[in-house]
Motif scaffolding. Sequence first.
Motif, mmCIF file in Angstrom:
data_model
loop_
_atom_site.group_PDB
_atom_site.id
_atom_site.type_symbol
_atom_site.label_atom_id
_atom_site.label_comp_id
_atom_site.label_asym_id
_atom_site.label_seq_id
_atom_site.Cartn_x
_atom_site.Cartn_y
_atom_site.Cartn_z
ATOM 1 N N ALA A 592 0.848 -1.196 0.000
ATOM 2 C CA ALA A 592 0.000 0.000 0.000
ATOM 3 C C ALA A 592 0.883 1.244 0.000
ATOM 4 O O ALA A 592 1.888 1.302 0.715
ATOM 5 C CB ALA A 592 -0.898 -0.010 1.240
ATOM 6 N N GLY A 593 0.508 2.227 -0.795
ATOM 7 C CA GLY A 593 1.314 3.457 -0.930
ATOM 8 C C GLY A 593 1.000 4.457 0.172
ATOM 9 O O GLY A 593 0.597 5.580 -0.095
ATOM 10 N N ILE A 594 1.188 4.052 1.425
ATOM 11 C CA ILE A 594 0.778 4.902 2.560
ATOM 12 C C ILE A 594 1.929 5.185 3.523
ATOM 13 O O ILE A 594 1.725 5.786 4.576
ATOM 14 C CB ILE A 594 -0.389 4.234 3.347
ATOM 15 N N ALA A 595 3.140 4.748 3.141
ATOM 16 C CA ALA A 595 4.257 4.823 4.091
ATOM 17 C C ALA A 595 4.507 6.224 4.642
ATOM 18 O O ALA A 595 4.800 6.369 5.835
ATOM 19 C CB ALA A 595 5.520 4.251 3.461
ATOM 20 N N PRO A 596 4.389 7.305 3.846
ATOM 21 C CA PRO A 596 4.696 8.617 4.430
ATOM 22 C C PRO A 596 3.657 9.045 5.472
ATOM 23 O O PRO A 596 3.878 9.999 6.204
ATOM 24 C CB PRO A 596 4.652 9.575 3.226
ATOM 25 N N LEU A 603 -0.308 0.231 12.649
ATOM 26 C CA LEU A 603 -1.351 -0.345 11.778
ATOM 27 C C LEU A 603 -1.760 -1.749 12.201
ATOM 28 O O LEU A 603 -2.813 -2.242 11.806
ATOM 29 C CB LEU A 603 -0.837 -0.409 10.325
ATOM 30 N N ILE A 604 -0.911 -2.388 12.988
ATOM 31 C CA ILE A 604 -1.161 -3.783 13.341
ATOM 32 C C ILE A 604 -2.494 -3.902 14.095
ATOM 33 O O ILE A 604 -2.744 -3.142 15.034
ATOM 34 C CB ILE A 604 -0.028 -4.352 14.232
ATOM 35 N N GLY A 605 -3.327 -4.810 13.636
ATOM 36 C CA GLY A 605 -4.619 -5.035 14.284
ATOM 37 C C GLY A 605 -5.741 -4.195 13.693
ATOM 38 O O GLY A 605 -6.912 -4.417 13.976
ATOM 39 N N ARG A 606 -5.385 -3.198 12.880
ATOM 40 C CA ARG A 606 -6.406 -2.291 12.338
ATOM 41 C C ARG A 606 -7.253 -3.007 11.279
ATOM 42 O O ARG A 606 -6.738 -3.770 10.464
ATOM 43 C CB ARG A 606 -5.682 -1.098 11.722
ATOM 44 N N LYS A 607 -8.551 -2.753 11.297
ATOM 45 C CA LYS A 607 -9.440 -3.349 10.294
ATOM 46 C C LYS A 607 -9.584 -2.394 9.122
ATOM 47 O O LYS A 607 -9.779 -1.186 9.320
ATOM 48 C CB LYS A 607 -10.792 -3.681 10.914
ATOM 49 N N VAL A 608 -9.465 -2.943 7.942
ATOM 50 C CA VAL A 608 -9.481 -2.104 6.738
ATOM 51 C C VAL A 608 -10.377 -2.735 5.673
ATOM 52 O O VAL A 608 -10.723 -3.918 5.764
ATOM 53 C CB VAL A 608 -8.043 -1.953 6.149
ATOM 54 N N ALA A 630 -8.519 3.496 0.450
ATOM 55 C CA ALA A 630 -8.239 4.714 1.218
ATOM 56 C C ALA A 630 -8.821 5.900 0.476
ATOM 57 O O ALA A 630 -8.917 5.881 -0.752
ATOM 58 C CB ALA A 630 -6.726 4.886 1.377
ATOM 59 N N ALA A 631 -9.194 6.921 1.217
ATOM 60 C CA ALA A 631 -9.615 8.165 0.565
ATOM 61 C C ALA A 631 -8.358 8.881 0.105
ATOM 62 O O ALA A 631 -7.296 8.725 0.711
ATOM 63 C CB ALA A 631 -10.370 9.022 1.572
ATOM 64 N N SER A 632 -8.475 9.644 -0.951
ATOM 65 C CA SER A 632 -7.344 10.424 -1.426
ATOM 66 C C SER A 632 -7.690 11.873 -1.133
ATOM 67 O O SER A 632 -8.591 12.447 -1.732
ATOM 68 C CB SER A 632 -7.185 10.159 -2.917
ATOM 69 N N VAL A 633 -6.989 12.459 -0.158
ATOM 70 C CA VAL A 633 -7.426 13.749 0.374
ATOM 71 C C VAL A 633 -6.489 14.872 -0.065
ATOM 72 O O VAL A 633 -5.268 14.726 -0.006
ATOM 73 C CB VAL A 633 -7.478 13.676 1.927
ATOM 74 N N GLY A 637 -3.187 14.279 -2.580
ATOM 75 C CA GLY A 637 -3.717 12.911 -2.561
ATOM 76 C C GLY A 637 -3.311 12.135 -1.324
ATOM 77 O O GLY A 637 -2.978 10.957 -1.397
ATOM 78 N N ARG A 638 -3.332 12.788 -0.139
ATOM 79 C CA ARG A 638 -2.945 12.101 1.096
ATOM 80 C C ARG A 638 -3.897 10.938 1.359
ATOM 81 O O ARG A 638 -5.114 11.118 1.381
ATOM 82 C CB ARG A 638 -3.002 13.092 2.278
ATOM 83 N N PRO A 639 -3.354 9.710 1.554
ATOM 84 C CA PRO A 639 -4.254 8.585 1.754
ATOM 85 C C PRO A 639 -4.779 8.522 3.189
ATOM 86 O O PRO A 639 -4.020 8.705 4.140
ATOM 87 C CB PRO A 639 -3.368 7.369 1.455
ATOM 88 N N VAL A 640 -6.083 8.322 3.334
ATOM 89 C CA VAL A 640 -6.690 8.107 4.654
ATOM 90 C C VAL A 640 -7.430 6.780 4.577
ATOM 91 O O VAL A 640 -8.348 6.614 3.767
ATOM 92 C CB VAL A 640 -7.671 9.245 5.020
ATOM 93 N N LEU A 641 -7.010 5.835 5.391
ATOM 94 C CA LEU A 641 -7.569 4.487 5.289
ATOM 95 C C LEU A 641 -9.050 4.451 5.643
ATOM 96 O O LEU A 641 -9.468 5.035 6.654
ATOM 97 C CB LEU A 641 -6.826 3.542 6.245
ATOM 98 N N ALA A 642 -9.823 3.767 4.794
ATOM 99 C CA ALA A 642 -11.221 3.527 5.140
ATOM 100 C C ALA A 642 -11.229 2.438 6.211
ATOM 101 O O ALA A 642 -10.414 1.510 6.163
ATOM 102 C CB ALA A 642 -11.983 3.066 3.911
#
Length: 656
Positions: A592-596, A603-608, A630-633, A637-642
Amino acid sequence: MPGKPKYYLTTPIYYTNGLPHIGHTYSTIVCDTIRRYKRMRGYDVVMTTGADEHGVNVERAAKKAGVAESEFVAKMAAEWKALWDELGIPSDEFIRTTDLKHAHTVQWLFKLCRENGYVYPGHYTGQYCIYDNAYVDVKPGENCPDCGRPTETVTEANYFFKLSTFQKPLLDWYAQHPEFIQPESRRNEILSFVEGGLRDLSITRTTIRWGIPVPGEEPHVFYVWFDALTAYLSAVGGPNYEKQGYWPADVHIVGKDIIRFHTVYWPAFLMAAGLPLPKQVWAHGWFLMDAAKMSKSKGNVVTPRPIVGVLGMDALRYYLLRETVFGQDGNFSYDALVQRYNSDLANGLGNLASRTAAMIEKYFDGSVPAVVAGIDPRYDALLHTALADIADISRYYDVFNFSRVLERIWNLISEVDKFLVIQQPWTLAEDPSKRDHLARILYASAEALRIASVLAHPVMPESTQKIWNLLGQKTNLDLQSLDELTWGQLKAGTQLGKSQALFPRIEKAEAIERMEAMENEPQKPVTAPAAATATGGAAAAPQAAPEKIGIEDFAKVEMRVGQIKTAERIVGADKLLKLTVDIGTEIRQICAGIAPFYEPEKLIGRKVAVVVNLAPRKLRGVESNGMIIAASVGPEGRPVLAGFPDEDVEIGSRLK
Ligand code: MSP
């Protein structure tokens, strides 16, 4: 007045059972570079490429596609041709081996060989490699020694070509024309092959239907190599080659895999027919991916469009010709490609061009300054470097030493950079009494830049044309003579042109991600050549109004609740995280392109929300089997996980 000397060169005639990858593109780029160079040296050049459309392979591929062979090859040939056009490397002659004029040439060549006593009927049984279209010297059940794929036992009636009688004539030819096979290592390989003795070669087939018929001898059709090699001659007149005046070819550019066909069979066929032989066959090496030859059957291919879309065609041309010594194998890597792009093109050539133009703009109102005559050691070193480059680089081009050509040009560029750092024109500009000196400095850097652009033009036609225009030149750089190039041709008073973005810097991880994502998309068929040559970064297609989809389309996307089990960064990919996600039925690896924006540990345990029925693809070489939503905000285009913060949803539940 005598006309221009003629120069004829060819790429291989490519098989059309797949679309071009970087290996094929390399052969064609090399030929295009030679063509451009020769034109700038005053030659009337013809470059041929084409489509090798006969043989069992095509017969089977057409069957698999459920269409007639003729329909299959017509579509493929059109796609290849359109791609070369789109990449700005169209040939002057595009020959299809299904062209009628080509069939006539093949039949004519066979007739000449037969009339001269070099063809006889017989039977042959052997192991045949349908992928290489060649009988190979292995036992039944064994694989092809060249490509490693299974062979088939084939028995058939055919006409044989007396290749064995050409052992001595060929060896004599090689001895009298030491330049015929290049590079030297290939020449030695072929010499020992021919010295080992030659067996007669069957040049017709009765077990294949899809080929050029042997007149009056049906069901015989020609062996694909007898057919395909002859395409070089059909493209420039066939039986009337003398009238066109391009045959014999000056050079056939081929990959090392097909050197034997070009330096043993082809000259022997021509000798048998009493026709002139090509002057040279130059075999380049392979581009490898992870130490294996890039090839469609291995599934490790990289195609040109994503690279051209992200970095531009000139960047691809520069990388392929700079990175590998012509004749040797090279490793292809996105990493090295983007590295070269940023260091040599964005920071090197591009930066020098914009700096020089900006200073002339600022200190001399955009008009090339006049210089006071006379020797001045402060810039003469640059002049001497440039003059030596002009002489040496032509010599390197003549022997196809492209990496050396580029090394020397980039050496000149870095000399100018150093020169500017030492001379500090920005400081001189503050002192009106140093105006003459300032003029000399800026004239010298602009003139060196102009010379570098002319010399690099055969390799990087589009960007050097832009620099040429930036330096106020209105002509087409293709027409510039290399023979007349010298220091001092940039006229004082020339008004600079508009500055244009040449090689915008790009973040490595982002560039690679974009190229890989495009590479993983299903290949779009080429429908029509792009309006502009697709260099310098393809423009984004205009956005059409979003089309509405039916519920049945939406239902095709299977989304489920997943839980992140592990998350880690990927070395060399700043934006990507490698996750393992439990989707109820299995644990999946997903990139997933969310590293930054997300700390892996948090993130461990998070439901996505996960799209679970996407075809797997590789990102930066790491397999990704699914997609996290993820939303692109915002504009960046900052990713926000759904996710599902309020409810305790069961892992694996479907989203509808
Ligand atoms: N149809 C024959 C050639 C007949 S010529 C009369 C054929 N076609 S091919 O489609 O397989 O193209 C082969 C050529 O593509 C090679 O000789 C080489 O020039 C180029 N390359 C294919 N894979 C390559 C690499 N991985 N690296 C570099 N070039 C390679 O053979």
